[in-house]
Design a protein around this motif. Structure first.
Motif, PDB file in Angstrom:
ATOM      1  N   UNK A  11      -1.345  -2.747 -10.548  1.00 52.92           N
ATOM      2  CA  UNK A  11      -1.709  -2.024  -9.343  1.00 52.92           C
ATOM      3  C   UNK A  11      -0.807  -2.518  -8.212  1.00 52.92           C
ATOM      4  N   UNK A  12      -0.009  -1.619  -7.667  1.00 56.37           N
ATOM      5  CA  UNK A  12       0.941  -1.976  -6.617  1.00 56.37           C
ATOM      6  C   UNK A  12       0.706  -1.127  -5.379  1.00 56.37           C
ATOM      7  N   UNK A  13       0.741  -1.757  -4.231  1.00 58.37           N
ATOM      8  CA  UNK A  13       0.553  -1.049  -2.965  1.00 58.37           C
ATOM      9  C   UNK A  13       1.851  -0.378  -2.549  1.00 58.37           C
ATOM     10  N   UNK A  14       1.711   0.814  -2.011  1.00 57.69           N
ATOM     11  CA  UNK A  14       2.827   1.556  -1.429  1.00 57.69           C
ATOM     12  C   UNK A  14       2.327   2.166  -0.129  1.00 57.69           C
ATOM     13  N   UNK A  15       3.183   2.220   0.856  1.00 55.41           N
ATOM     14  CA  UNK A  15       2.854   2.886   2.115  1.00 55.41           C
ATOM     15  C   UNK A  15       3.691   4.149   2.224  1.00 55.41           C
ATOM     16  N   UNK A  16       3.160   5.111   2.916  1.00 52.41           N
ATOM     17  CA  UNK A  16       3.889   6.354   3.152  1.00 52.41           C
ATOM     18  C   UNK A  16       4.028   6.521   4.660  1.00 52.41           C
ATOM     19  N   UNK A  17       5.249   6.727   5.115  1.00 52.06           N
ATOM     20  CA  UNK A  17       5.482   6.935   6.539  1.00 52.06           C
ATOM     21  C   UNK A  17       5.000   8.319   6.950  1.00 52.06           C
ATOM     22  N   UNK A  18       4.986   8.570   8.243  1.00 54.10           N
ATOM     23  CA  UNK A  18       4.609   9.886   8.749  1.00 54.10           C
ATOM     24  C   UNK A  18       5.514  10.992   8.249  1.00 54.10           C
ATOM     25  N   UNK A  19       6.740  10.620   7.836  1.00 53.59           N
ATOM     26  CA  UNK A  19       7.701  11.597   7.311  1.00 53.59           C
ATOM     27  C   UNK A  19       7.618  11.735   5.792  1.00 53.59           C
ATOM     28  N   UNK A  47     -10.346  -2.666  -4.489  1.00 52.21           N
ATOM     29  CA  UNK A  47     -11.369  -1.612  -4.410  1.00 52.21           C
ATOM     30  C   UNK A  47     -10.904  -0.340  -5.111  1.00 52.21           C
ATOM     31  N   UNK A  48      -9.625  -0.005  -4.931  1.00 50.43           N
ATOM     32  CA  UNK A  48      -9.077   1.193  -5.564  1.00 50.43           C
ATOM     33  C   UNK A  48      -9.069   1.047  -7.084  1.00 50.43           C
ATOM     34  N   UNK A  49      -8.723  -0.148  -7.561  1.00 51.14           N
ATOM     35  CA  UNK A  49      -8.743  -0.406  -9.006  1.00 51.14           C
ATOM     36  C   UNK A  49     -10.155  -0.206  -9.547  1.00 51.14           C
ATOM     37  N   UNK A  50     -11.141  -0.733  -8.848  1.00 48.32           N
ATOM     38  CA  UNK A  50     -12.527  -0.581  -9.296  1.00 48.32           C
ATOM     39  C   UNK A  50     -12.933   0.895  -9.312  1.00 48.32           C
ATOM     40  N   UNK A  51     -12.546   1.635  -8.269  1.00 51.45           N
ATOM     41  CA  UNK A  51     -12.880   3.061  -8.196  1.00 51.45           C
ATOM     42  C   UNK A  51     -12.191   3.865  -9.295  1.00 51.45           C
ATOM     43  N   UNK A  53     -11.152   2.723 -12.252  1.00 48.71           N
ATOM     44  CA  UNK A  53     -11.212   2.099 -13.577  1.00 48.71           C
ATOM     45  C   UNK A  53     -11.484   3.105 -14.698  1.00 48.71           C
ATOM     46  N   UNK A  54     -12.462   3.956 -14.539  1.00 53.52           N
ATOM     47  CA  UNK A  54     -12.820   4.892 -15.613  1.00 53.52           C
ATOM     48  C   UNK A  54     -11.645   5.809 -15.955  1.00 53.52           C
ATOM     49  N   UNK A  55     -10.927   6.287 -14.937  1.00 59.17           N
ATOM     50  CA  UNK A  55      -9.776   7.159 -15.186  1.00 59.17           C
ATOM     51  C   UNK A  55      -8.649   6.411 -15.891  1.00 59.17           C
ATOM     52  N   UNK A  56      -8.411   5.192 -15.474  1.00 61.98           N
ATOM     53  CA  UNK A  56      -7.345   4.379 -16.081  1.00 61.98           C
ATOM     54  C   UNK A  56      -7.684   4.110 -17.548  1.00 61.98           C
ATOM     55  N   UNK A  57      -8.919   3.693 -17.804  1.00 57.21           N
ATOM     56  CA  UNK A  57      -9.337   3.392 -19.179  1.00 57.21           C
ATOM     57  C   UNK A  57      -9.292   4.638 -20.055  1.00 57.21           C
TER      58      UNK A  57
END
Length: 169
Positions: A11-19, A47-51, A53-57
């Motif tokens: 699980x890796x964080x990425x940010x998206x700019x306004x553009x 928190x995102x990983x926990x949310x 989890x079912x889809x990933x599995x």
């Protein structure tokens, strides 16, 4: 690699700019550390990983593990409590860097031992770029070493990198 099954994802964080441009962690994590926001970012990733989890599995396997990065400031008992509350310990591999273990090695070791006791695994990330000795690594509750990409990315072209990776392995 033997059977082609997925054993873990990261699980890796990425940010998206306004553009709409994607900003990678190497571009924002130093600022996040400096500003004190890294804990909030890491907590949101968990928190995102926990949310998810079912889809990933469902698309991988119920036995898959998810690697999550943990910053130095989070290596305390509250991390284990949070992972337990999110029902994550047996689903994750906690990644810490060698450098994150230096400031308070006893607290870090105790926290990682608790996570392992709960069923989590521990990986030393970016191995080879920190300042620890192999004797320090042996003393840690560690299940795997992730050799830094600076060593493995050019090992097919540079023989010293290849020899170093073989020696680490």
């Amino acid at each position: 690699l033997r059977d082609g099954s997925i054993r873990s994802v990261e699980a890796l964080a990425r940010l998206r700019t306004g553009h709409g441009t994607i900003v990678t962690p190497d571009q924002f994590m130093d600022a996040a550390e400096y500003s004190g926001l890294v804990r909030d970012i890491d907590r949101r990733v968990r928190q995102q990983v926990a949310e998810d989890w079912a889809s990933i599995a469902a698309v991988t396997s119920p036995d898959v593990r998810i690697n999550i990065n943990v910053s130095q400031s989070e290596l305390n008992p509250a991390l284990a409590d949070e992972l337990r509350a999110l029902d994550l310990p047996q689903r994750i591999i906690v990644e810490v860097t060698e450098a994150s273990l230096v400031s308070n090695p006893v607290l870090a070791r105790n926290t990682l031992e608790t996570i392992r006791h709960l069923g989590g695994l521990v990986a030393i990330d970016d191995f080879g770029t920190g300042y620890s000795s192999l004797s320090q690594i042996v003393a840690l509750p560690c299940d795997m070493l992730k050799i830094d990409q600076s060593f493995v990315s050019d090992m097919s072209e540079i023989s010293t990198s290849s020899r170093l990776v073989r020696a680490i392995v």
